[in-house]
Motif scaffolding. Structure first.
Motif, short mmCIF file in Angstrom:
data_model
loop_
_atom_site.label_atom_id
_atom_site.label_comp_id
_atom_site.label_asym_id
_atom_site.label_seq_id
_atom_site.Cartn_x
_atom_site.Cartn_y
_atom_site.Cartn_z
N LEU A 12 27.63 -21.55 -40.80
CA LEU A 12 28.32 -21.10 -42.01
C LEU A 12 29.60 -20.34 -41.67
CD1 LEU A 12 25.33 -19.87 -44.21
CD2 LEU A 12 26.71 -21.92 -44.54
N SER A 13 29.61 -19.64 -40.52
CA SER A 13 30.81 -18.91 -40.12
C SER A 13 31.95 -19.87 -39.81
CB SER A 13 30.53 -18.01 -38.92
OG SER A 13 30.36 -18.74 -37.73
N VAL A 14 31.61 -21.09 -39.37
CA VAL A 14 32.63 -22.12 -39.16
C VAL A 14 33.25 -22.49 -40.51
CG1 VAL A 14 33.06 -24.50 -38.42
CG2 VAL A 14 31.54 -23.03 -37.09
N GLY A 15 32.40 -22.61 -41.52
CA GLY A 15 32.91 -22.89 -42.87
C GLY A 15 33.84 -21.79 -43.34
N SER A 16 33.48 -20.53 -43.08
CA SER A 16 34.34 -19.40 -43.45
C SER A 16 35.68 -19.49 -42.75
CB SER A 16 33.66 -18.08 -43.09
OG SER A 16 32.47 -17.91 -43.82
N SER A 17 35.65 -19.80 -41.46
CA SER A 17 36.88 -19.87 -40.67
C SER A 17 37.81 -20.97 -41.18
CB SER A 17 36.53 -20.11 -39.20
OG SER A 17 37.69 -20.11 -38.40
N VAL A 18 37.23 -22.15 -41.47
CA VAL A 18 38.04 -23.29 -41.93
C VAL A 18 38.71 -22.98 -43.27
CG1 VAL A 18 37.93 -25.67 -42.75
CG2 VAL A 18 36.72 -25.02 -40.66
N ILE A 180 32.54 -22.94 -48.46
CA ILE A 180 32.01 -22.56 -47.14
C ILE A 180 30.79 -23.41 -46.79
CG2 ILE A 180 30.84 -20.70 -45.88
CD1 ILE A 180 32.62 -18.73 -47.45
N ILE A 181 29.92 -23.62 -47.79
CA ILE A 181 28.70 -24.40 -47.55
C ILE A 181 29.03 -25.85 -47.21
CG2 ILE A 181 26.72 -25.41 -48.76
CD1 ILE A 181 26.31 -22.72 -50.13
N LYS A 182 30.04 -26.41 -47.89
CA LYS A 182 30.38 -27.81 -47.66
C LYS A 182 30.74 -28.07 -46.19
CE LYS A 182 33.30 -31.63 -49.11
NZ LYS A 182 34.40 -32.10 -49.99
N ILE A 183 31.45 -27.11 -45.59
CA ILE A 183 31.80 -27.23 -44.18
C ILE A 183 30.71 -26.64 -43.29
CG2 ILE A 183 33.47 -26.59 -42.38
CD1 ILE A 183 34.64 -28.50 -44.37
N GLY A 184 30.16 -25.51 -43.74
CA GLY A 184 29.27 -24.74 -42.89
C GLY A 184 27.88 -25.32 -42.69
N ILE A 185 27.28 -25.86 -43.74
CA ILE A 185 25.92 -26.39 -43.62
C ILE A 185 25.85 -27.55 -42.62
CG2 ILE A 185 24.03 -27.57 -44.82
CD1 ILE A 185 24.09 -24.62 -45.40
#
Length: 403
Positions: A12-18, A180-185
């Motif tokens: 999920l932190s990757v989703g936040s970063s993106v 965030i979820i769309k990328i993070g999950i």
């Protein structure tokens, strides 16, 4: 097991970063603020939930991966203490991902350097002076993690030229959470797939006995230094791709991504071989048992010498995530990494119980993943290059599409 449990939520932190990097690239700073405060709330809540669930699941999981009986007690003690530090660890990772999204990698580094020094000092005090064995090492780790969390919040509250972190603004914005979820999950599932396959291989390694397990752990720990160096290019590719997508500068993507790939290949090759050639000396820092050192170097002979392949794979993964694609890289990992390793351990390993062959599943699966990731990346870049630089798609459109 530790990685398996936490990696899904760290995705999920990757989703936040993106998403934060896209807002930063398009200069939509109100959106950046919403992502930052939403991410902090997510990190703390998920850290508490994961820590509680994992605490009670430790013993069954250790038994599931065939941990030798003489190691289960200490392993369980270590992991249960480590889980208490999960909220701090998650808070640092999410906070650091937001800061890195702005292109600032120095302040997260300063935090890790300081907390790392604290960790080492506390290890020497608690393990060497007070003889607290693995409990001392775990306590030192969680204290350093909470120090990291406090420092990263301080830096978020003092961002230059950007919205600052403010406790009064803490909330979960539904639209940003969905983004965030769309990328993070998918990113979290992708990381978990790697961890699941590693746990399965670890269970096969465990079948060789405690000395091999100890040597494998030493080799794995040393390889971690090489991995961290290579993983920096994963974050660089992710941030670079996401910022330029936010700014509509698709013309810069190809050169930037392939520069990251060239850098990680050089760093991975040089460091990997340096660690392997000095493997006996470095392993001796961890243990004075000749058999443990031998098995450590044995592992490094396969993994460290080919580790640059893993670096290339991770950097490609970061670039794809930065471009907003998480599902297809996840499917690639499912087939080439998790699927191949499970197939090998279940169907081939029982007939060919060879440790070197078992270790070789790592570089083979990395290469398989790289082939498919490269094809996907070339396809995506060709589509993006057709877009005119003058036709910049606002990030608000991206958020609306997700919603």
């Amino acid at each position: 097991l530790n990685s398996l449990i936490v990696n899904f939520f760290l995705g999920l932190s990757v989703g936040s970063s993106v998403i934060a990097a896209r807002y930063f690239g398009s200069k939509v700073f109100k959106g950046f603020s919403r992502v930052m405060h939403t991410s902090i709330v997510i990190s703390v809540l998920s850290g508490i939930v994961v820590g509680i669930v994992a605490f009670f699941a430790v013993n069954p999981l250790l038994s599931l991966v065939s941990t030798p009986d003489d190691l289960i007690y200490l392993s369980a003690k270590y992991m249960k203490i480590i889980f208490i530090g999960f909220p701090g660890m998650m808070l640092y990772d999410f906070g650091a991902s937001i800061i890195r999204a702005t292109g600032d990698t120095k302040r997260p580094l300063y935090v890790l350097v300081f907390s790392g020094i604290v960790n080492v000092a506390l290890n020497l005090l608690l393990v060497v002076e007070f003889n607290l064995d693995v409990a001392g090492a775990a306590i030192a780790t969680i204290i350093s993690q909470y120090i990291s969390a406090i420092l990263i919040i301080y830096f978020l509250a003092h961002l230059e030229g950007l919205p600052h972190f403010d406790f009064k603004k803490l909330c979960i914005d539904k639209s940003e959470l969905l983004a965030i979820i769309k990328i993070g999950i998918p990113s979290g599932i992708n990381s978990s797939l790697f961890s699941i396959s590693n746990v399965i291989i670890q269970s096969a390694v465990n079948s060789f006995g405690s000395l091999v397990v100890a040597g494998n752990s030493v080799g794995s720990s040393l390889e971690g230094f090489v991995y961290i160096a290579m993983n920096s290019f994963h974050h660089t590719a992710l941030t670079f791709a996401s910022q330029n997508c936010g700014a509509g500068r698709y013309d810069r993507l190809k050169k930037g991504i392939f520069t990251c790939l060239a850098c990680v290949a050089v760093v991975g090759t040089v460091l990997g071989w340096a660690f392997y050639l000095n493997g006996t000396l470095l392993s001796g820092i961890y243990s004075n048992d000749s058999d443990v050192i031998k098995y450590s170097v044995y592992r490094m002979g396969v993994i460290c010498t080919t580790y640059f392949i893993c670096g290339i794979m991770d950097t490609l993964n970061g670039a794809l995530r930065g471009l907003g694609h998480s599902v297809r890289p996840m499917l690639i990992a499912l087939i080439t990494v998790c699927g191949f390793r499970i197939f090998f351990v279940v169907y081939i390993f029982p007939h060919f119980r060879n440790l070197r062959l078992l270790y070789a599943t790592w570089p083979i699966s990395w290469m398989m993943s790289i082939i498919f990731q490269t094809i996907l990346l070339i396809y995506i870049l060709k589509k993006l290059n057709k877009k005119s630089v003058s036709k910049i798609t606002p990030l608000e459109t991206y958020a609306i599409k997700i919603k």
